[in-house]
Write an enzyme that holds these catalytic residues in place. Structure first.
Site, PDB file in Angstrom:
ATOM      1  N   LEU A   1       0.836  -1.205   0.000  1.00 53.38           N
ATOM      2  CA  LEU A   1       0.000   0.000   0.000  1.00 53.38           C
ATOM      3  C   LEU A   1       0.868   1.252   0.000  1.00 53.38           C
ATOM      4  CD1 LEU A   1      -2.723  -0.997   2.630  1.00 53.38           C
ATOM      5  CD2 LEU A   1      -2.848  -1.149   0.134  1.00 53.38           C
TER       6      LEU A   1
ATOM      7  N   HIS B   1       0.279 -12.122   8.014  1.00 54.02           N
ATOM      8  CA  HIS B   1       1.283 -12.669   7.097  1.00 54.02           C
ATOM      9  C   HIS B   1       1.541 -14.117   7.491  1.00 54.02           C
ATOM     10  CE1 HIS B   1       4.732 -12.873   4.480  1.00 54.02           C
ATOM     11  NE2 HIS B   1       5.441 -13.376   5.482  1.00 54.02           N
TER      12      HIS B   1
HETATM   13  C1  GAR Z   1      -3.091 -15.759   3.909  1.00 56.59           C
HETATM   14  O1  GAR Z   1      -2.300 -16.824   4.395  1.00 56.59           O
HETATM   15  C2  GAR Z   1      -2.365 -14.437   4.092  1.00 56.59           C
HETATM   16  O2  GAR Z   1      -1.596 -14.366   5.242  1.00 56.59           O
HETATM   17  C3  GAR Z   1      -1.496 -14.433   2.865  1.00 56.59           C
HETATM   18  O3  GAR Z   1      -2.332 -14.886   1.851  1.00 56.59           O
HETATM   19  C4  GAR Z   1      -3.256 -15.815   2.394  1.00 56.59           C
HETATM   20  C5  GAR Z   1      -4.643 -15.397   1.957  1.00 56.59           C
HETATM   21  O4  GAR Z   1      -5.548 -16.431   2.113  1.00 56.59           O
HETATM   22  N1  GAR Z   1      -0.992 -13.127   2.625  1.00 56.59           N
HETATM   23  C6  GAR Z   1       0.243 -12.891   2.212  1.00 56.59           C
HETATM   24  O5  GAR Z   1       1.045 -13.766   1.933  1.00 56.59           O
HETATM   25  C7  GAR Z   1       0.600 -11.421   2.078  1.00 56.59           C
HETATM   26  N2  GAR Z   1       2.012 -11.246   2.098  1.00 56.59           N
HETATM   27  P1  GAR Z   1      -7.068 -16.250   1.655  1.00 56.59           P
HETATM   28  O6  GAR Z   1      -7.072 -15.648   0.253  1.00 56.59           O
HETATM   29  O7  GAR Z   1      -7.628 -17.625   1.692  1.00 56.59           O
HETATM   30  O8  GAR Z   1      -7.726 -15.331   2.646  1.00 56.59           O
END
Ligand code: GAR
Length: 200
Positions: free
Chosen positions: A93, A107
């Site tokens: 962002l 994260h």
């Molecule tokens: C989650 O594990 C979140 O922490 C990660 O993406 C996944 C989303 O899951 N985010 C990152 O890696 C950001 N750096 P979802 O789409 O099933 O909610």
């Protein structure tokens, strides 16, 4: 009732946890809008199924990142959030969006280890024995904001990136709802790198 805007880029299972918990004893807040950086993702379908307004701001539809950031901030501000949550939102962002409201992210690793887009893969490749998820406030860096909470997940010998990520996400969903409720109900201040819950 507190107002939450959620930003997503993918599946949206974290968003679903917030939608399932909203208006309940666990989270006396409402998801008032869901924004994405791309169309056609399951996260937007989940919002529409729940009757929550959606918007899309793709970086490629703007001349540069700063213009995208301003457009995203305009969309977010229109929904007057008390809290913005990035729930699997895979873009960093900019200052305009960060100025709209406090931004909470989770994260899938124990920060400051393994920041970035491949936190689960990087932890597996490194050979650590435990990993997990971190809830933190978002700043302009990549997964660098002050940490609020962390949950630990042991790594099994036969884990794959998918199997490990699924176990992390189970804890991550619980933590996200709990931390969002804490921030909104108890209030918080930031003291250096520490987030202190309670009235200012
Ligand atoms: C989650 O594990 C979140 O922490 C990660 O993406 C996944 C989303 O899951 N985010 C990152 O890696 C950001 N750096 P979802 O789409 O099933 O909610």
């Amino acid at each position: 009732m507190s107002r939450i805007v959620v930003l997503v880029s993918g599946t949206g299972s974290l968003l679903q946890a917030l939608l399932d918990a909203q208006d309940s004893a666990a989270l006396s807040a409402q998801v008032v809008a869901v924004g994405a950086d791309r169309a056609g993702i399951a996260g937007l379908d989940r919002a529409e199924t729940a009757g929550v307004p959606t918007f899309v701001e793709a970086v490629g539809d703007h001349p540069d990142r700063a213009a995208w950031d301003r457009a995203l901030a305009t969309q977010v501000t229109a929904h007057r959030p008390d809290l913005v949550i990035t729930a699997g939102f895979m873009k960093i962002l900019g200052p305009a969006t960060l100025a709209t409201a406090p931004v909470l992210n989770t994260h899938p690793a124990l920060l400051p280890a393994f920041p970035g887009a491949h936190g689960v893969r990087d932890a597996l490749a490194y050979g650590v024995k435990v990993t997990g998820s971190t809830a933190h406030l978002v700043d302009e860096g990549m997964d660098t904001g002050p940490i609020i909470d962390q949950r630990v997940v042991p790594i099994a010998e036969d884990d794959t990136e998918d199997s490990l990520h699924e176990r992390i996400k189970v804890l991550e969903r619980e933590m996200l709802v709990e931390v969002a409720a804490d921030l909104l109900v108890r209030g918080f201040t930031v003291d250096g790198r520490r987030v202190v819950l309670g009235p200012a």
